[in-house]
Write a protein that holds these residues in place. Structure first.
Motif, PDB file in Angstrom:
ATOM      1  N   LYS A 128      40.588 -22.018 -18.582  1.00 42.36           N
ATOM      2  CA  LYS A 128      39.814 -23.158 -19.031  1.00 42.36           C
ATOM      3  C   LYS A 128      39.381 -22.930 -20.475  1.00 42.36           C
ATOM      4  O   LYS A 128      38.842 -21.867 -20.804  1.00 42.36           O
ATOM      5  N   PRO A 129      39.612 -23.909 -21.351  1.00 40.51           N
ATOM      6  CA  PRO A 129      39.194 -23.755 -22.752  1.00 40.51           C
ATOM      7  C   PRO A 129      37.677 -23.558 -22.851  1.00 40.51           C
ATOM      8  O   PRO A 129      36.908 -24.049 -22.019  1.00 40.51           O
ATOM      9  N   VAL A 130      37.258 -22.852 -23.887  1.00 38.65           N
ATOM     10  CA  VAL A 130      35.845 -22.581 -24.127  1.00 38.65           C
ATOM     11  C   VAL A 130      35.380 -23.408 -25.324  1.00 38.65           C
ATOM     12  O   VAL A 130      36.067 -23.475 -26.342  1.00 38.65           O
ATOM     13  N   VAL A 131      34.218 -24.035 -25.185  1.00 36.23           N
ATOM     14  CA  VAL A 131      33.644 -24.842 -26.257  1.00 36.23           C
ATOM     15  C   VAL A 131      32.508 -24.069 -26.910  1.00 36.23           C
ATOM     16  O   VAL A 131      31.606 -23.570 -26.226  1.00 36.23           O
ATOM     17  N   LEU A 132      32.558 -23.947 -28.217  1.00 38.97           N
ATOM     18  CA  LEU A 132      31.509 -23.287 -28.999  1.00 38.97           C
ATOM     19  C   LEU A 132      30.834 -24.320 -29.883  1.00 38.97           C
ATOM     20  O   LEU A 132      31.482 -25.248 -30.386  1.00 38.97           O
ATOM     21  N   GLY A 133      29.509 -24.153 -30.095  1.00 38.84           N
ATOM     22  CA  GLY A 133      28.757 -25.122 -30.887  1.00 38.84           C
ATOM     23  C   GLY A 133      27.975 -24.495 -32.014  1.00 38.84           C
ATOM     24  O   GLY A 133      28.192 -23.325 -32.378  1.00 38.84           O
TER      25      GLY A 133
END
Length: 395
Positions: A318-323
């Motif tokens: 699953k792709p990881v989202v960074l903010g």
């Protein structure tokens, strides 16, 4: 609603430099800007000869309506001024006095003052219309570039004063010499030193209207010398302003970067000088949404800090989202490997890039940062290893 609630509503509508400005604030600002241009256009239009009375009437009504709007704005700004206080130790009267004596407060007053004074003591119409053009100065509040100009002028004040002083001395001396050279040949044109000063102004300023020209050989030679000197004299303040703008813009960009670095959790424990050192190494980047920031299998040349926006790290399962406040790309730099995952911008992003050579130097100078990055990298690798069930990739 209480008076405090109403003041908060007015503050939200009128407060300057609000990063979280709501639509009401933007609409009111747009209305005021349109009113400024409408008032200026009406003032200019009524000076056109032969304009019919009906048009003049409606131009005057438009001007009066904008003056009433600006008066209401000025009074509301005085009323909401206490809301700008950051602590309870500054009284409401003090905050109102600060606004009224500030540059923008004085501008707001000068804009409406002619209208109300004219009701008490009527001005000559031409003088009244000229004073009404002060309205254009209200744009200073909505033009971000004007504070930059003011800052540059303050910074370069000493150099500009010296350059203008030298230009003034040159102007007077040149005018006196030209008077002596041309007075006998042209007593009407160069009848006095004050008259010759006009020649000096247009010559030193490299304007040359042609209404006062020397006719004697010495006068022509001297005129040519002053033209050449005048070009250099004008170039000095121009150069000072150009370098001043460049330095001020660089300084402001550095301050923005410094604040951005100071807000990053990774650098919270560093002192101001260390943050300034790191800020000088970082290079700001703006990445549109949908753009690949780093690609799989390409050489790792930098790590990135996210100042605004979100990115997606394409890893399985699953792709990881960074903010905002997070960073990526450090693992590949630590392991000295190529990228094994693609990172793309989900939204428009503002990033700070730290190139590999600066990254290595930073870790040597600040061991605590190295420990933090090593620990975070190990956690990320372990998470990927657990999720993928195989040897983790380096981003």
């Amino acid at each position: 609603m209480s008076k405090t609630d109403w003041r908060r509503i007015c503050f939200d509508l009128l407060a300057d430099d609000r990063r979280d400005a709501r639509i009401g604030h933007r609409l009111l600002s747009t209305l005021i800007i349109i009113s400024v241009f409408a008032c200026a256009a009406a003032i200019m239009l009524v000076t056109v000869p032969g304009l019919d009375a009906r048009t003049v009437f409606w131009c005057d009504r438009l001007r009066e309506a904008t003056d009433i709007l600006f008066t209401a704005e000025y009074l509301l700004r005085i009323w909401i001024a206490p809301a700008y206080a950051h602590s309870g130790r500054v009284g409401a009267t003090t905050m109102r006095r600060r606004y009224m004596s500030s540059f923008l407060g004085v501008v707001d007053l000068l804009v409406i003052l002619p209208f109300w004074l004219n009701l008490v003591v009527p001005f000559p119409r031409d003088l009244f219309l000229a004073t009404e053009m002060f309205t254009l100065f209200k744009l200073a509040r909505y033009t971000p570039g004007l504070p930059l100009v003011a800052a540059v002028l303050r910074r370069e004040a000493r150099g500009l004063t010296a350059a203008l002083g030298a230009a003034g001395v040159l102007l007077v001396v040149a005018s006196c010499i030209m008077y002596m050279l041309e007075h006998d040949a042209q007593p009407e044109v160069f009848g006095s030193i004050p008259k010759a000063l006009w020649w000096g102004i247009v010559t030193v300023g490299s304007v040359g209207y042609g209404d006062m020209i020397p006719i004697t050989p010495l006068g022509k030679i001297f005129n040519g010398v002053i033209i050449l000197i005048g070009v250099g004299t004008i170039a000095i303040p121009a150069g000072l302003l150009a370098s001043g703008f460049a330095e001020e813009i660089k300084r402001r960009e550095f301050m923005v970067t410094w604040r951005a670095v100071a807000s990053l959790p990774l650098f919270h424990n560093l002192d101001a000088s260390s943050i300034a050192e790191i800020a000088s190494l970082l290079k700001p980047q703006v990445v549109p949404s949908g753009t690949a920031i780093v690609r799989r299998d390409e050489r790792a040349e930098a790590m990135f800090f996210i100042m605004a926006g979100e990115v997606e790290v394409e890893i399985l399962p699953k792709p990881v989202v960074l903010g905002s406040g997070q960073h990526f790309g450090e693992i590949a730099l630590l392991r000295r490997t190529d990228r094994t995952a693609t990172v793309s911008a989900i939204t428009d992003c503002r990033l700070l890039a730290l190139e590999v050579t600066d990254f290595q130097r930073l870790l040597q100078v600040h061991p605590t940062i190295k420990e933090h990055i090593d620990r975070l990298a190990a956690e990320r690798l372990e998470q990927r290893k657990t999720a993928e069930g195989l040897s983790p990739p380096a981003v």
